[in-house]
Design an enzyme around this catalytic site. Structure first.
Site, PDB file in Angstrom:
ATOM      1  N   SER A   1       0.851  -1.189   0.000  1.00  0.00           N
ATOM      2  CA  SER A   1       0.000   0.000   0.000  1.00  0.00           C
ATOM      3  C   SER A   1       0.885   1.236   0.000  1.00  0.00           C
ATOM      4  CB  SER A   1      -0.897   0.009   1.241  1.00  0.00           C
ATOM      5  OG  SER A   1      -0.109   0.340   2.368  1.00  0.00           O
ATOM      6  N   LYS A   2       0.222   2.376  -0.009  1.00  0.00           N
ATOM      7  CA  LYS A   2       0.939   3.655  -0.038  1.00  0.00           C
ATOM      8  C   LYS A   2       1.965   3.776   1.084  1.00  0.00           C
ATOM      9  CE  LYS A   2      -2.070   6.826  -2.454  1.00  0.00           C
ATOM     10  NZ  LYS A   2      -3.393   6.220  -2.584  1.00  0.00           N
ATOM     11  N   ARG A   3       1.672   3.120   2.211  1.00  0.00           N
ATOM     12  CA  ARG A   3       2.597   3.180   3.341  1.00  0.00           C
ATOM     13  C   ARG A   3       3.995   2.702   2.945  1.00  0.00           C
ATOM     14  NH1 ARG A   3       2.181  -0.461   6.978  1.00  0.00           N
ATOM     15  NH2 ARG A   3       0.672  -1.699   5.817  1.00  0.00           N
TER      16      ARG A   3
END
Ligand code: GLU
Length: 500
Positions: free
Chosen positions: A265-267
């Site tokens: 994910s973006k994390r």
């Protein structure tokens, strides 16, 4: 049997790495088998689909160089199949299931409004598989309308009563299939989402109906999709059974995870293809790396062109285990591909990035292009991303900002000694020039010895004075491209600052 596969994204977000991996595996499989690759927009959820996401899909395919083999004619080219243009077809097939007593009219309310619990499962997440899975496991419609006499239901529909169409899931027994990757998977029918909606009250199909009708009518031979779609599989298989159709072979691809084992994910970093593109990744590097996410090709090699991937791809070489997305590894791939480019081709890719950074015109003037051509070999070995070029070559196009005096001082030298060293360096540049790298370097070595300092003590302040940074392409070559005449005033400015 000829191989026919499809990539069937819902245009509800930007194309991301997981989607590209699915598209790529389908693409490689089709090409490796001499089969067909189909692009289908699953835009049944009108509220979440958006044109910009469709555009993003086209841009992504164009950038990656993927093409699809058939589709409706749009101005002489193949468009993708678009589900929202095929609603009449789905309606017709839903009706067929009613006629075959495999589906029934339900009057409990629209999927979005009436029975919240039931409909959470029913309207389930046209696009969000996780939500769908949750809905399927936790909640369900109470099958109230399943027992209405069909003739009576027909009368109510004819009288204009709002209704949806639901699939009759068998009340007992099991449904199973052999996943090409994961093997045998079986469900009790009692555990399958009770009677999912196929057609909503506005006549729009749900994802399940459109997906199955399309896969059948498009004669899809293999469905390769992310593992998060496994919960949909029993429902789809039951629909194939209800129609009396042969289902395609199913192959659910391993998840793509971040280094911490969580879903990518973006994390973790960039996930949208656009981000990789604007960050300066080469498409060939991205394709090569993504192709290796959960699949192996030939031992001992990392680098494969798209055509090599096509000829080596085998379904049997896909791994069951989740793939870990490693940004450092991708960076390595990118560097390899940058270095493999011909300098002229690389210069062609760098020019727009220098223009985007405001350093040259777009397109560059002939003089600017000449500088870019000369400088490209200097940065070729160092760029991790194409976009690094702006910082690396900024000094060629703008006057650098002189760092504070304290930063100009090599260890153990004071301002006076540093100024003396710079003055000596300046003289060597005037006397010898930078055309002959070995000669100027030898002269610098001799000068350092004469001054009783290290070679680096002469080079470091010179580099800062000329380029404004501690890390630049090789110094003498950089001065060569810049021109000694332009370098001298920068050196004078530094000497003056040191003596002030
Ligand atoms: N529309 C689904 C998606 O967005 C397709 C799932 C499938 O490939 O069957 O991924």
């Amino acid at each position: 049997m000829s191989v026919r596969v499809r990539y069937a994204p819902s245009p509800t977000g930007l194309q991301h790495i997981g989607g590209v991996r699915t598209a790529l595996f389908n693409y490689l499989f089709a090409r490796s088998m001499g089969g067909s690759f189909i692009l289908r927009l699953e835009d049944t959820d009108r509220s979440r689909s958006a044109d910009r996401y469709v555009q993003n899909l086209y841009d992504t395919f164009k950038w990656l160089g993927f093409y699809w083999d058939e589709g409706p004619d749009v101005g002489g080219a193949f468009g993708p199949y678009v589900q929202s243009e095929r609603f009449a077809l789905y309606k017709e097939y839903a009706q067929r299931l009613i006629d075959m007593d495999k589906a029934y009219y339900c009057f409990c309310g629209d999927a979005k409004t009436a029975d919240k619990l039931a409909n959470k499962a029913a309207d389930q997440a046209d696009d969000n598989a996780e939500e769908a899975a949750q809905a399927e496991s936790g909640y369900g419609y109470n099958r109230r309308c399943r027992s209405i006499d069909p003739a009576e239901a027909k009368r109510r529909v004819a009288a204009g009563e709002p209704h949806v169409i639901r699939l009759k899931i068998p009340l007992d027994g099991t449904t199973s299939f052999t996943d090409l990757l994961l093997g045998e998977i079986e469900w009790k029918n009692a555990d399958v989402n009770p009677d999912p909606v196929l057609l909503k009250s506005d006549g729009f199909p749900t994802y399940h109906l459109a997906n199955v009708v399309d896969d059948h009518t498009m004669q899809i031979s293999h469905v390769m999709r992310a593992q998060e779609w496994i919960p949909s599989a029993p429902l789809h298989l039951l629909m194939y059974q209800a129609f009396g159709w042969q289902p395609p072979k199913l192959c659910h691809l391993p998840m793509v995870l971040g280094q911490d084992g969580q879903k990518l994910s973006k994390r973790h970093g960039a996930t949208a293809v656009d981000e990789f593109r604007t960050k300066g990744y080469l498409k060939d590097a991205l394709i090569n790396y993504v192709a290796m996410l959960g699949c192996s090709y030939q031992d001992g090699r990392d680098l494969y062109s798209l055509s090599e991937l096509v000829s080596l791809f085998k379904l049997e070489h896909i791994n069951k285990a989740p793939a870990i997305f490693d940004y450092v590894k991708l960076e390595w791939f990118n560097g390899q591909y940058i270095r493999a480019l011909e300098p002229a081709a690389l210069a062609g890719l760098l020019a727009p990035l220098l223009a985007a950074a405001g350093l040259v015109q777009d397109p560059p003037t002939a003089a600017q292009r000449a500088i870019i051509d000369q400088a490209t070999p200097l940065v070729r070995e160092r760029l991790k991303y194409l976009t690094d070029v702006a910082e690396a070559l900024r000094f060629l196009f703008t006057e650098p900002v002189l760092p504070p005096v304290a930063e100009l001082l090599p260890k153990k030298l004071d301002a006076a000694a540093t100024a003396a060293g710079l003055a000596a360096a300046r003289q060597l540049l005037v006397d010898i020039g930078v055309d002959d790298h070995d000669r100027i370097e030898a002269a610098f070595r001799a000068q350092a010895e004469a001054l009783g300092c290290k070679l680096g003590d002469l080079l470091m302040p010179l580099r800062l004075a000329v380029t404004g940074t501690k890390v630049s392409p090789p110094l003498f070559e950089s001065i060569h491209v810049l021109g000694v005449a332009k370098a001298l005033p920068r050196i004078d400015k530094a000497i003056a600052a040191l003596r002030a």
